[in-house]
Design a protein around this motif. Sequence first.
Motif, PDB file in Angstrom:
ATOM      1  N   UNK A  28      20.391  12.090  37.294  1.00  0.00           N
ATOM      2  CA  UNK A  28      19.898  11.034  36.392  1.00  0.00           C
ATOM      3  C   UNK A  28      19.527  11.625  35.043  1.00  0.00           C
ATOM      4  N   UNK A  29      18.887  12.766  35.087  1.00  0.00           N
ATOM      5  CA  UNK A  29      18.464  13.421  33.856  1.00  0.00           C
ATOM      6  C   UNK A  29      19.476  14.480  33.465  1.00  0.00           C
ATOM      7  N   UNK A  30      19.635  14.637  32.186  1.00  0.00           N
ATOM      8  CA  UNK A  30      20.588  15.611  31.679  1.00  0.00           C
ATOM      9  C   UNK A  30      19.962  16.999  31.770  1.00  0.00           C
ATOM     10  N   UNK A  64      26.435   5.050  34.239  1.00  0.00           N
ATOM     11  CA  UNK A  64      26.758   5.216  35.666  1.00  0.00           C
ATOM     12  C   UNK A  64      28.077   4.558  36.085  1.00  0.00           C
ATOM     13  N   UNK A  65      28.396   3.388  35.550  1.00  0.00           N
ATOM     14  CA  UNK A  65      29.663   2.738  35.911  1.00  0.00           C
ATOM     15  C   UNK A  65      30.864   3.581  35.494  1.00  0.00           C
ATOM     16  N   UNK A  79      29.353   4.394  47.125  1.00  0.00           N
ATOM     17  CA  UNK A  79      29.081   3.628  45.901  1.00  0.00           C
ATOM     18  C   UNK A  79      27.688   3.025  45.967  1.00  0.00           C
ATOM     19  N   UNK A  80      27.307   2.541  47.127  1.00  0.00           N
ATOM     20  CA  UNK A  80      25.982   1.953  47.298  1.00  0.00           C
ATOM     21  C   UNK A  80      24.877   2.979  47.017  1.00  0.00           C
ATOM     22  N   UNK A  81      25.020   4.187  47.572  1.00  0.00           N
ATOM     23  CA  UNK A  81      24.025   5.240  47.331  1.00  0.00           C
ATOM     24  C   UNK A  81      24.032   5.676  45.865  1.00  0.00           C
ATOM     25  N   UNK A  82      25.206   5.753  45.269  1.00  0.00           N
ATOM     26  CA  UNK A  82      25.339   6.101  43.861  1.00  0.00           C
ATOM     27  C   UNK A  82      24.599   5.079  42.997  1.00  0.00           C
ATOM     28  N   UNK A  83      24.868   3.800  43.237  1.00  0.00           N
ATOM     29  CA  UNK A  83      24.219   2.740  42.464  1.00  0.00           C
ATOM     30  C   UNK A  83      22.707   2.759  42.665  1.00  0.00           C
ATOM     31  N   UNK A  89      18.664   3.120  35.156  1.00  0.00           N
ATOM     32  CA  UNK A  89      18.996   4.046  34.074  1.00  0.00           C
ATOM     33  C   UNK A  89      20.336   3.673  33.458  1.00  0.00           C
ATOM     34  N   UNK A  90      20.452   3.896  32.169  1.00  0.00           N
ATOM     35  CA  UNK A  90      21.682   3.542  31.455  1.00  0.00           C
ATOM     36  C   UNK A  90      22.596   4.736  31.259  1.00  0.00           C
TER      37      UNK A  90
END
Length: 142
Positions: A28-30, A64-65, A79-83, A89-90
């Motif tokens: 999530x974080x860079x 994320x998409x 995909x569910x876990x990824x989402x 977060x954008x």
Amino acid sequence: MSENAIISIRPKFVQAIVSGVKTVEVRRRIPPIQAGTTLWIYATLPIGAVVAVAVAVQIFRGHPDELWASFGAETGITKEDFDSYFEGTASGVCIYLGHVREISPIPIRQLRSMRVGFNPPQVISKITAEEARFLEGFSRPV
């Protein structure tokens, strides 16, 4: 000389990386790393040891998409876990891992002799070239 860092990853995902099923680590974080960084992979508890080494071949940042569309099959998760992971977060990061090699475990006590007061990073932490040489001295192929 390339940079070095320790990255904390859950044991089930470490196994997927070592087996080649997972070639992309998502965050999530860079993280403060760049392509070419050697990543010492710390398997979180109950293992609690550095058990593999990889290179961050490329680092991709994006929505994320977009990340799922490009790398979903290589993340080792649904995909569910990824989402769920990226909910709220954008942007996120995909780290393409290459040159993965499993090593004999370097337990936390050894890591603490490398750096006084060492604690595994929550996400990722850079280490010095001297600390990387220390780890290299303990790393034995499995």
